[in-house]
Write a protein that holds these residues in place. Structure first.
Motif, PDB file in Angstrom:
ATOM      1  N   VAL A  12      44.233  53.447  -8.301  1.00 45.46           N
ATOM      2  CA  VAL A  12      42.820  53.784  -8.165  1.00 45.46           C
ATOM      3  C   VAL A  12      42.685  55.288  -7.927  1.00 45.46           C
ATOM      4  O   VAL A  12      43.344  55.856  -7.062  1.00 45.46           O
ATOM      5  CB  VAL A  12      42.171  53.008  -7.000  1.00 45.46           C
ATOM      6  N   ASP A  35      40.137  58.320  -6.785  1.00 47.25           N
ATOM      7  CA  ASP A  35      38.920  58.539  -6.016  1.00 47.25           C
ATOM      8  C   ASP A  35      38.856  60.007  -5.609  1.00 47.25           C
ATOM      9  O   ASP A  35      39.860  60.729  -5.650  1.00 47.25           O
ATOM     10  CB  ASP A  35      38.905  57.639  -4.773  1.00 47.25           C
ATOM     11  N   ASN A  59      36.668  49.343  -5.022  1.00 42.97           N
ATOM     12  CA  ASN A  59      37.255  49.350  -6.365  1.00 42.97           C
ATOM     13  C   ASN A  59      36.225  48.989  -7.399  1.00 42.97           C
ATOM     14  O   ASN A  59      35.410  48.106  -7.159  1.00 42.97           O
ATOM     15  CB  ASN A  59      38.442  48.373  -6.427  1.00 42.97           C
ATOM     16  N   PRO A  60      36.186  49.706  -8.500  1.00 38.32           N
ATOM     17  CA  PRO A  60      37.225  50.593  -8.999  1.00 38.32           C
ATOM     18  C   PRO A  60      37.097  52.038  -8.555  1.00 38.32           C
ATOM     19  O   PRO A  60      37.776  52.906  -9.087  1.00 38.32           O
ATOM     20  CB  PRO A  60      37.053  50.497 -10.515  1.00 38.32           C
ATOM     21  N   LYS A  61      36.224  52.361  -7.597  1.00 37.13           N
ATOM     22  CA  LYS A  61      35.937  53.723  -7.163  1.00 37.13           C
ATOM     23  C   LYS A  61      35.616  54.562  -8.411  1.00 37.13           C
ATOM     24  O   LYS A  61      34.780  54.138  -9.214  1.00 37.13           O
ATOM     25  CB  LYS A  61      37.050  54.274  -6.299  1.00 37.13           C
ATOM     26  N   LEU A  76      37.824  55.403 -10.900  1.00 33.34           N
ATOM     27  CA  LEU A  76      38.445  54.625 -11.982  1.00 33.34           C
ATOM     28  C   LEU A  76      39.698  53.934 -11.473  1.00 33.34           C
ATOM     29  O   LEU A  76      40.305  54.348 -10.502  1.00 33.34           O
ATOM     30  CB  LEU A  76      38.763  55.472 -13.220  1.00 33.34           C
ATOM     31  N   LYS A  77      40.025  52.850 -12.152  1.00 33.12           N
ATOM     32  CA  LYS A  77      41.228  52.071 -11.832  1.00 33.12           C
ATOM     33  C   LYS A  77      42.002  51.863 -13.108  1.00 33.12           C
ATOM     34  O   LYS A  77      41.434  51.485 -14.130  1.00 33.12           O
ATOM     35  CB  LYS A  77      40.860  50.728 -11.209  1.00 33.12           C
TER      36      LYS A  77
END
Length: 142
Positions: A68, A70, A135-137, A139-140
């Protein structure tokens, strides 16, 4: 409209031409763009009709944990425009960080135009970009 990752972004993670925690990562307000997963550079977005209406400073306090990505929330100074705007996440520097490179070398990462607060209708002044807290903040991967 659709959120998505650019295919060359995932390739860039694998070949180390994109580094989320070392390179300078920014977000831009873009209008008039239709997402294409095949785009690789910011110049591809603008050539395809996207107009950039403000760009953030480098994202601060970036983290990459458990797949993840952030960072702190950020702001973008924008000019008044009533047209729908999406968010373009991109690597503005070389992979090792430093100064911005030309738009023909700035690597696109993700496009967001669907979700809470999107599309954005900026007024003159500052637009606050608040990334999701869970999640996914930003991006994941995986």
């Amino acid at each position: 409209m659709a959120n998505g990752y650019f295919t060359p972004f995932t390739e860039g993670l694998l070949d180390a031409s994109i580094d989320l925690d070392t390179a300078v990562i920014k977000v831009a307000l873009v209008r008039g763009y239709t997402f294409s997963a095949s785009h690789k550079f910011v110049s591809d977005v603008t050539t395809a009709g996207g107009t950039i209406n403000g760009t953030s400073a480098a994202l601060a306090n970036k983290t990459v944990t458990g797949g993840v990505f952030d960072a702190d929330d950020t702001t973008i100074s924008a000019t008044a425009n009533a047209t729908n705007h999406g968010l373009l996440l991109f690597q503005s520097s070389a992979v090792t960080g430093g100064a911005d490179v030309a738009a023909t070398a700035q690597r696109v990462i993700a496009w967001y135009d669907t979700g809470t607060g999107l599309p954005i209708q900026p007024g003159t002044g500052t637009v606050t970009i608040t990334w999701p807290a869970s999640n996914p903040k930003i991006l994941k991967v995986g």
